[in-house]
Scaffold this active site. Structure first.
Site, PDB file in Angstrom:
ATOM      1  N   PRO A 181      -6.174  14.876   2.944  1.00 35.83           N
ATOM      2  CA  PRO A 181      -6.219  14.713   4.387  1.00 35.83           C
ATOM      3  C   PRO A 181      -4.895  14.377   5.025  1.00 35.83           C
ATOM      4  O   PRO A 181      -4.336  13.313   4.807  1.00 35.83           O
ATOM      5  CB  PRO A 181      -7.205  13.558   4.584  1.00 35.83           C
ATOM      6  N   GLU A 182      -4.417  15.278   5.829  1.00 37.92           N
ATOM      7  CA  GLU A 182      -3.441  14.937   6.850  1.00 37.92           C
ATOM      8  C   GLU A 182      -4.239  14.802   8.132  1.00 37.92           C
ATOM      9  O   GLU A 182      -5.453  15.032   8.153  1.00 37.92           O
ATOM     10  CB  GLU A 182      -2.378  16.036   6.958  1.00 37.92           C
TER      11      GLU A 182
ATOM     12  N   ARG B 298      -9.704   9.736  -6.212  1.00 33.18           N
ATOM     13  CA  ARG B 298      -8.592   8.826  -6.508  1.00 33.18           C
ATOM     14  C   ARG B 298      -8.814   7.415  -5.979  1.00 33.18           C
ATOM     15  O   ARG B 298      -8.078   6.506  -6.319  1.00 33.18           O
ATOM     16  CB  ARG B 298      -7.284   9.408  -5.942  1.00 33.18           C
TER      17      ARG B 298
ATOM     18  N   HIS C 106     -17.878  10.500  -8.273  1.00 31.77           N
ATOM     19  CA  HIS C 106     -16.996  10.098  -7.176  1.00 31.77           C
ATOM     20  C   HIS C 106     -17.667  10.126  -5.801  1.00 31.77           C
ATOM     21  O   HIS C 106     -16.980   9.999  -4.793  1.00 31.77           O
ATOM     22  CB  HIS C 106     -15.712  10.939  -7.133  1.00 31.77           C
TER      23      HIS C 106
ATOM     24  N   ARG D 164      18.018   3.027  12.852  1.00 22.71           N
ATOM     25  CA  ARG D 164      17.384   3.453  11.604  1.00 22.71           C
ATOM     26  C   ARG D 164      18.329   4.304  10.773  1.00 22.71           C
ATOM     27  O   ARG D 164      18.700   5.402  11.171  1.00 22.71           O
ATOM     28  CB  ARG D 164      16.117   4.254  11.914  1.00 22.71           C
TER      29      ARG D 164
END
Length: 279
Positions: A2-3, A108, A89, A150
């Site tokens: 998933p994005e 996972r 799962h 940054r």
DNA sequence: CGAGCAACCTGCATGC
DNA sequence: TGCATGCAGGTTGCTC
């Protein structure tokens, strides 16, 4: 998997099966996810008011509080028949009154399930998140202002959820390609002009992927979980060593901030300073 | 404060 | 065929 686009596609897919319906019961077969799952009994019998999203979290608001769900790297939520036997799962079931079953699967176990009775955006998982990439507060100016001190790479910078949420590894690489910015450039060296292009590229690439993912929604119930956007042509991700579609250069792969990165060394030249002069 | 990295897990592709 | 290795779409939290 998933994005952001897949999370949004999932949200849209499950929303019609949840909104204005009552939760019958929850079944937790495996509570060892990213954080231990601890859901209250009070959810049984409550009514779902809305299914929303903040960053990659799906938020199911009910009359007693909110479920906050993250799909991690490998999680999915599917609509299945309530008598469907659970497979490996399949960690959590949300049974809806009237016969629908929403099933959470996550090999996972990097995903998470939380419940809060407080205002959901106050939850610690959501409290410090950056702006939504498809919302009004996101712009090149926002990126430019946040980036001035940054020194990390611009790719790590746009993947930092305190700046902007929902930009994962695939779409970070794709957006940087579209904006012709080299991922390794220090964030504070990217020009205001280039950030304007980058913000547009991020909006575009995520928006398009949601649109394409949306085309698979009609099959959501029986979907194998692979949204359409995954098949859309990616310009750089997964194409190291192949030819650039824009300039025919050879795409280079390298690890940056512990994530695989692909870019075109020929046309993703710079931080964008010179293009700012060219207009 | 920012930056870099380890950690949490399983599945899959690859190579010997 | 079996086994070891490396890699994977995310995020937190530790150390420096």
């Amino acid at each position: 998997m998933p994005e952001l686009p897949e999370v949004e596609t999932t949200r849209r897919g499950i929303a019609p099966f949840l909104e204005r319906r009552s939760i019958e019961r929850l079944v937790v077969r495996e509570s060892r996810l990213r954080w231990p799952v601890d859901l209250p009994e009070s959810l049984a019998g409550c009514r779902v008011q809305s299914v929303g999203r903040r960053a990659k979290y799906i938020i199911i608001e009910t009359t007693v509080g909110a479920l906050i769900i993250h799909l991690g790297m490998s999680g999915s939520l599917r609509i299945v028949s309530p008598d469907e036997p659970h497979k490996v799962h399949d960690h959590i079931d949300i049974h809806i009154k009237g016969g629908t079953l929403i099933r959470y699967n996550d090999p996972r176990r990097f995903g998470s399930f939380h419940f809060t009775a407080d205002p959901v955006l106050n939850h610690w998982l959501l409290a410090n998140l950056g702006v939504e990439p498809l919302g009004n507060a996101f712009s090149g100016e926002h990126l430019f202002r946040c980036s001035r001190k940054r020194r990390s790479s611009v790719k790590a910078f746009i993947m930092d959820g305190r700046i902007v949420v929902g930009v994962g590894n695939i779409y970070a690489a794709e957006a940087l390609f579209l904006a012709r910015i080299r991922p390794t450039t220090a964030a504070h060296r990217v020009s205001r002009f280039a950030y304007a292009e980058l913000a547009q590229a991020i909006r575009g690439v995520l928006g398009n992927a949601i649109q394409v993912g949306g085309t698979t929604l009609r099959d959501f119930v029986n979907s194998d979980g692979q949204p359409g956007y995954f098949k859309q042509s990616l310009n750089v991700y997964g194409r190291a060593g192949e030819r650039c579609k824009r300039c025919d250069g050879v795409l280079r792969g390298q690890v940056l901030a512990q994530r695989s990165t692909v870019f075109c060394p020929k046309c993703q030249l710079t931080s964008g300073w010179e293009r700012s002069y060219l207009g």
